[in-house]
Write an enzyme that holds these catalytic residues in place. Structure first.
Site, PDB file in Angstrom:
ATOM      1  CG  LEU A  92       4.396  20.925  22.148  1.00  0.00           C
ATOM      2  CD1 LEU A  92       5.685  20.670  21.372  1.00  0.00           C
ATOM      3  CD2 LEU A  92       4.627  22.060  23.149  1.00  0.00           C
ATOM      4  CE1 TYR A  98     -12.155  26.250  30.014  1.00  0.00           C
ATOM      5  CE2 TYR A  98     -13.302  28.155  30.903  1.00  0.00           C
ATOM      6  CZ  TYR A  98     -12.204  27.317  30.886  1.00  0.00           C
ATOM      7  OH  TYR A  98     -11.173  27.534  31.754  1.00  0.00           O
ATOM      8  CB  THR A 135     -12.759  28.224  35.096  1.00  0.00           C
ATOM      9  OG1 THR A 135     -13.226  29.508  34.664  1.00  0.00           O
ATOM     10  CG2 THR A 135     -13.780  27.197  34.644  1.00  0.00           C
ATOM     11  CG  ASP A 187     -18.278  39.175  27.881  1.00  0.00           C
ATOM     12  OD1 ASP A 187     -17.710  38.088  28.091  1.00  0.00           O
ATOM     13  OD2 ASP A 187     -17.864  40.024  27.062  1.00  0.00           O
ATOM     14  CB  ALA A 234      -3.557  19.454  29.289  1.00  0.00           C
ATOM     15  NE  ARG A 254     -15.399  39.124  33.073  1.00  0.00           N
ATOM     16  CZ  ARG A 254     -16.641  39.607  32.963  1.00  0.00           C
ATOM     17  NH1 ARG A 254     -17.123  40.430  33.880  1.00  0.00           N
ATOM     18  NH2 ARG A 254     -17.399  39.273  31.945  1.00  0.00           N
TER      19      ARG A 254
HETATM   20  N1  UFG Z   1     -12.911  42.489  26.385  1.00  0.00           N
HETATM   21  C1  UFG Z   1     -12.983  43.558  25.491  1.00  0.00           C
HETATM   22  N2  UFG Z   1     -12.223  43.509  24.355  1.00  0.00           N
HETATM   23  C2  UFG Z   1     -11.385  42.469  24.067  1.00  0.00           C
HETATM   24  C3  UFG Z   1     -11.300  41.389  24.985  1.00  0.00           C
HETATM   25  C4  UFG Z   1     -12.080  41.447  26.136  1.00  0.00           C
HETATM   26  O1  UFG Z   1     -13.725  44.516  25.716  1.00  0.00           O
HETATM   27  O2  UFG Z   1     -10.712  42.492  23.010  1.00  0.00           O
HETATM   28  C5  UFG Z   1     -13.715  42.532  27.613  1.00  0.00           C
HETATM   29  C6  UFG Z   1     -14.702  41.384  27.680  1.00  0.00           C
HETATM   30  O3  UFG Z   1     -15.886  41.716  27.011  1.00  0.00           O
HETATM   31  C7  UFG Z   1     -14.847  41.216  29.175  1.00  0.00           C
HETATM   32  C8  UFG Z   1     -13.475  41.595  29.743  1.00  0.00           C
HETATM   33  O4  UFG Z   1     -12.848  42.362  28.713  1.00  0.00           O
HETATM   34  O5  UFG Z   1     -15.786  42.118  29.657  1.00  0.00           O
HETATM   35  C9  UFG Z   1     -12.598  40.401  30.072  1.00  0.00           C
HETATM   36  O6  UFG Z   1     -12.569  39.523  28.944  1.00  0.00           O
HETATM   37  P1  UFG Z   1     -11.525  38.328  28.779  1.00  0.00           P
HETATM   38  O7  UFG Z   1     -11.798  37.673  27.460  1.00  0.00           O
HETATM   39  O8  UFG Z   1     -10.135  38.813  29.021  1.00  0.00           O
HETATM   40  O9  UFG Z   1     -11.887  37.348  29.976  1.00  0.00           O
HETATM   41  P2  UFG Z   1     -13.270  36.651  30.353  1.00  0.00           P
HETATM   42  O10 UFG Z   1     -13.764  37.349  31.589  1.00  0.00           O
HETATM   43  O11 UFG Z   1     -14.213  36.588  29.215  1.00  0.00           O
HETATM   44  O12 UFG Z   1     -12.838  35.132  30.575  1.00  0.00           O
HETATM   45  C10 UFG Z   1     -11.805  34.689  31.427  1.00  0.00           C
HETATM   46  C11 UFG Z   1     -11.142  33.456  30.842  1.00  0.00           C
HETATM   47  C12 UFG Z   1     -12.103  32.312  30.753  1.00  0.00           C
HETATM   48  C13 UFG Z   1     -12.743  32.065  32.075  1.00  0.00           C
HETATM   49  C14 UFG Z   1     -13.316  33.329  32.653  1.00  0.00           C
HETATM   50  C15 UFG Z   1     -13.756  33.073  34.059  1.00  0.00           C
HETATM   51  O13 UFG Z   1     -10.676  33.749  29.548  1.00  0.00           O
HETATM   52  O14 UFG Z   1     -11.410  31.158  30.366  1.00  0.00           O
HETATM   53  O15 UFG Z   1     -12.324  34.365  32.661  1.00  0.00           O
HETATM   54  O16 UFG Z   1     -14.027  34.242  34.712  1.00  0.00           O
HETATM   55  F1  UFG Z   1     -13.734  31.170  31.932  1.00  0.00           F
END
Ligand code: UFG
Length: 330
Positions: free
Chosen positions: A32, A145, A121, A287, A78, A223
């Site tokens: 939790l 991670y 992942t 990214d 988890a 993505r």
């Molecule tokens: N983004 C923004 N503004 C925000 C949040 C995200 O522009 O407030 C952009 C990021 O820069 C990125 C895209 O949106 O280009 C997606 O970002 P997320 O944070 O939603 O997801 P990520 O692709 O960074 O990461 C996710 C999971 C991770 C995992 C990864 C694997 O959160 O745990 O996918 O692909 F490792």
């Protein structure tokens, strides 16, 4: 019985809901720290769910769950999962994710449980060398991670060779959406993910778009958004695969299709029916420009295919946002 570690968290809770709805007996083991007791209380309304509060870093906590329950399969969610935090505080990630999983695996061996489905992942692949990414793509994670998840995949291979422990590792791309009936959903504090951040934006807290100078169709990152209920169904297929005697295996879970940040933003505005305040900011460190899954192997071997599109994920995420807001303000 199926043991779900991290079952009070975002993805885990959607699997628990799906299992309960098909009449399975489920035990959730969760500290939790990230998950929520309110999620457990909601889930309990839908079937036979036992909840054990414990931490995988304490071997006795997890041994206790095996001691008093007849568990045949484990699904292991988890973990800490914030990429940026893992760079700043790797100790927290290696200790929790790797050591915690070792305790879980060792408890499984002690109690003769030999089947595990593991949340891996796309971050285990690191910077893509080609796209879409299939399971043969080299795994060179670029943050702690992703490294913890890859280490666990390696440990699972060795535990199969030595002890016959069978694992299915599911490598998620970008998980999105919420329960179709808005009973559970994404609930992170702080929230870092794209879709909830766009939906939560207000004139006081505008949405920050991280970079529009990438080498992609419109300059923003691309993505592969996979719906959380579709993801839960893939776990059910993976559990069945192991129950039918399947060998250790690993699968990408995504849609084969990429959406840019700008496309997701436009889809969110459409769902909300209003314009959302936006600020274009510099790139966020780490990214990659494009991350899209090749999901053919999951289709062929697990007979799984995603069914819900991005608009459905955004709509359900928005319904859940409204539900969560009303619960918090009660
Ligand atoms: N983004 C923004 N503004 C925000 C949040 C995200 O522009 O407030 C952009 C990021 O820069 C990125 C895209 O949106 O280009 C997606 O970002 P997320 O944070 O939603 O997801 P990520 O692709 O960074 O990461 C996710 C999971 C991770 C995992 C990864 C694997 O959160 O745990 O996918 O692909 F490792």
């Amino acid at each position: 019985m199926i043991l779900v570690t991290g079952g009070a968290g975002y993805i885990g809770s959607h699997l628990v809901m799906a299992l309960l709805e098909q009449g399975e007996n489920v035990i959730v083991f969760d500290s939790l720290e990230v998950g929520h007791i309110e999620t457990i209380e909601t889930l309990k309304k839908y079937g036979n769910l036992k909840f054990v509060q414990g931490n995988l870093k304490n071997l006795d906590d997890i041994r206790g769950a095996f001691l008093v329950n007849k568990i045949d399969t484990v699904v292991h969610f988890a973990a800490y999962s914030q990429v940026a935090e893992s760079v700043k505080n790797p100790q927290k990630y290696y200790y929790n994710n790797v050591y915690g999983t070792l305790n879980l695996l060792n408890a499984m061996l002690e109690f003769g449980v030999k089947k595990i489905v593991f949340s891996s992942t796309a971050a285990t692949y690191g910077e893509p060398e080609y796209t879409p990414i299939d399971e043969n793509h080299p795994q060179h994670p670029i943050n702690p991670y992703g490294k913890t998840k890859l280490m666990i995949e390696h440990i699972m291979d060795d535990y199969d060779t030595a002890y016959g422990l069978k694992s299915v590792r599911l490598r998620y791309f970008n998980v999105a959406g919420a329960d179709s009936k808005a009973r559970i959903g994404e609930w992170h504090e702080p929230e870092t993910h794209l879709i909830p951040n766009i939906l939560k934006a207000t004139s006081d807290k505008v949405f920050k778009m991280f970079g529009e100078d990438y080498d992609t169709k419109d300059g923003t990152c691309v993505r592969d958004y996979i719906n959380v209920e579709d993801l839960a169904q893939a776990h059910i297929k993976a559990i069945d695969y192991l129950k039918q005697g399947g060998e250790t295996n690993f699968f990408n879970l995504g849609t084969n299709d990429g959406s840019s940040v700008k496309e997701v933003f436009a889809a969110c505005e459409k769902v909300k029916g209003e314009s959302i305040p936006l600020e274009v900011c510099p790139r966020r460190e780490g990214d990659p420009a494009t991350l899209v899954a090749d999901n053919k192997k999951a289709k062929d071997v697990l007979s799984w295919a995603p069914e819900k599109d991005l608009e459905h994920s955004i709509k359900t995420a928005y319904d859940w946002e409204k539900e969560l807001k009303s619960r918090i303000s009660e």
